[in-house]
Scaffold this active site. Structure first.
Site, PDB file in Angstrom:
ATOM      1  CB  THR A 190      18.763 -37.948   0.451  1.00  0.00           C
ATOM      2  OG1 THR A 190      17.624 -38.795   0.356  1.00  0.00           O
ATOM      3  CG2 THR A 190      18.872 -37.099  -0.810  1.00  0.00           C
ATOM      4  CD  GLU A 197      -1.452  -2.325   2.055  1.00  0.00           C
ATOM      5  OE1 GLU A 197      -2.266  -2.919   2.761  1.00  0.00           O
ATOM      6  OE2 GLU A 197      -0.233  -2.650   1.963  1.00  0.00           O
ATOM      7  NE  ARG A 217      16.752 -28.039  -5.153  1.00  0.00           N
ATOM      8  CZ  ARG A 217      17.876 -28.691  -5.438  1.00  0.00           C
ATOM      9  NH1 ARG A 217      18.959 -28.013  -5.794  1.00  0.00           N
ATOM     10  NH2 ARG A 217      17.914 -30.012  -5.374  1.00  0.00           N
TER      11      ARG A 217
END
Length: 378
Positions: free
Chosen positions: A203, A57, A191
């Site tokens: 992983t 705004e 990402r």
């Protein structure tokens, strides 16, 4: 020549498009856009550009004033109820009153009880307020912000790439590369927008990922590793490359192994409670919530995905399906965990969308009826 009068929905759609311009840099604040209209003419438009900086705004008001427009009697269309509190910035409701705005059209009320109340203040000042214009689109714009306020945890997206037979890796564990280069570019865009990427220690050790943004603009997200007993090697890429901050969660018993790692300002180890022998996801998410992490992309293996699905903590799913079949009874499936006993008990996604990306198919849906997070529309 008279300027054609447009509908409130028309101007609000423009405000939403403005808001999306800030999607890479506003978190943990919401994305907000604003359009100022006077005599059926758009005289200014802007958005919240970065966390800590001026809100939409005030940016729109400044834009109008720089162009020489007088704001008295103008309308403003804003995607979120103008705020009513002093944070990094003063209340936008005060700025609108001072500017002489006549009417405020907003898409949704602010779910944050700290900032809530702008509409009430504006009405007391004699400003007409009209709400719920493109409300669902506004909710889609800020799903992580809403989830953070309502559920006190980050918005969680599960993402994986798999073959037509549902496998994310071969029987030897090989998974590079299942999806196409164009699909991977989309992942890098994701990402760049989320606050954190989460994987398990398996992983991290097997794939040695960087978990950084390379094929897109935007900042590197926080890297989040679940490693109960701190078995990550000392030379793990995520602990040594200094490309992004890394947060490693471990158990209280595993924390005794922290002394083997070199100290780094970019790496932090945190011990949390365990549940049934595994790290408590509630404890992990509570910690991330307190650190203003509004959104997480899970890029872990099947066990990590399974644990989040078992706990019903996934909000949205991205699945890239490649035209390859790997076979093998010991090949790795996309989601492990406890699973369900019958198809009827399984999670059935809603709001499904489908795209063809080169030879891949991207499937996307939500766990529940809430809108898809529009900041991830590519």
């Amino acid at each position: 020549m008279a300027v054609k009068k447009q509908s409130p929905e028309y101007y609000m759609d423009l405000a939403i498009k403005q808001a999306l311009k800030g999607r890479y840099y506003t978190s943990p604040n919401p994305c907000v856009g604003a359009v100022i209209v006077k005599n059926n003419q758009i005289i200014a438009k802007s958005y919240h550009k970065q966390y800590g900086q001026a809100h939409a705004e005030r940016n729109a008001i400044d834009d109008a004033l720089k162009k020489g427009y007088k704001l008295k009697g103008a309308d403003i269309y804003v995607t979120l109820e103008p705020c009513n509190h002093h944070g990094n910035q003063p209340p936008c409701s005060d700025a609108l009153i001072s500017a002489g705005i006549k009417r405020v059209f907003y898409a949704m009320r602010d779910p944050n009880p700290t900032a809530f109340g702008g509409v009430q203040k504006l009405k007391k000042a004699g400003i007409k307020c009209v709400g719920d214009i493109l409300n669902e689109q506004a909710q889609a714009l800020n799903q992580p912000f809403i989830t953070n306020i309502v559920k006190k945890r980050p918005y969680i997206i599960a993402k994986w790439a798999m073959g037509l037979d549902g496998h994310i890796a071969t029987k030897t564990g090989n998974s590079a590369w299942i999806s196409s280069s164009e699909s991977r570019k989309i992942v890098h865009n994701m990402r760049a927008i989320v606050d954190g990427i989460l994987i398990g220690s398996g992983t991290a050790k097997k794939d040695k990922p960087s978990l950084t943004v390379r094929d897109a603009k935007g900042n590197n997200p926080l890297r989040i590793i679940l490693d109960s007993q701190l078995t990550l090697p000392k030379n793990a890429k995520v602990l040594n490359d200094n490309l992004a901050k890394t947060l490693v969660f471990c158990s209280v018993s595993g924390f005794k192994n922290v002394k083997k790692y070199s100290s780094s300002s970019n790496v932090e180890f945190i011990s949390v409670a365990t549940k049934a022998g595994k790290l408590s996801l509630d404890a992990v998410l509570s910690c991330l919530y307190k650190r203003n992490i509004n959104s997480i992309l899970i890029e872990g293996g099947s066990e990590v995905h399974g644990s989040f699905f078992d706990a019903n903590l996934v909000d949205e799913v991205f699945t890239f399906v490649a035209p390859v079949l790997m076979g093998g009874s010991s090949a790795v499936s996309a989601v492990a965990g406890k699973g369900v006993r019958s198809v009827q008990e399984g999670l059935r996604l809603q709001n499904m969308q489908f795209w063809q990306i080169d030879d891949d198919i991207l499937l996307r849906g939500t766990n529940g009826s809430h809108p898809l997070w529009s900041a991830l529309d590519f």
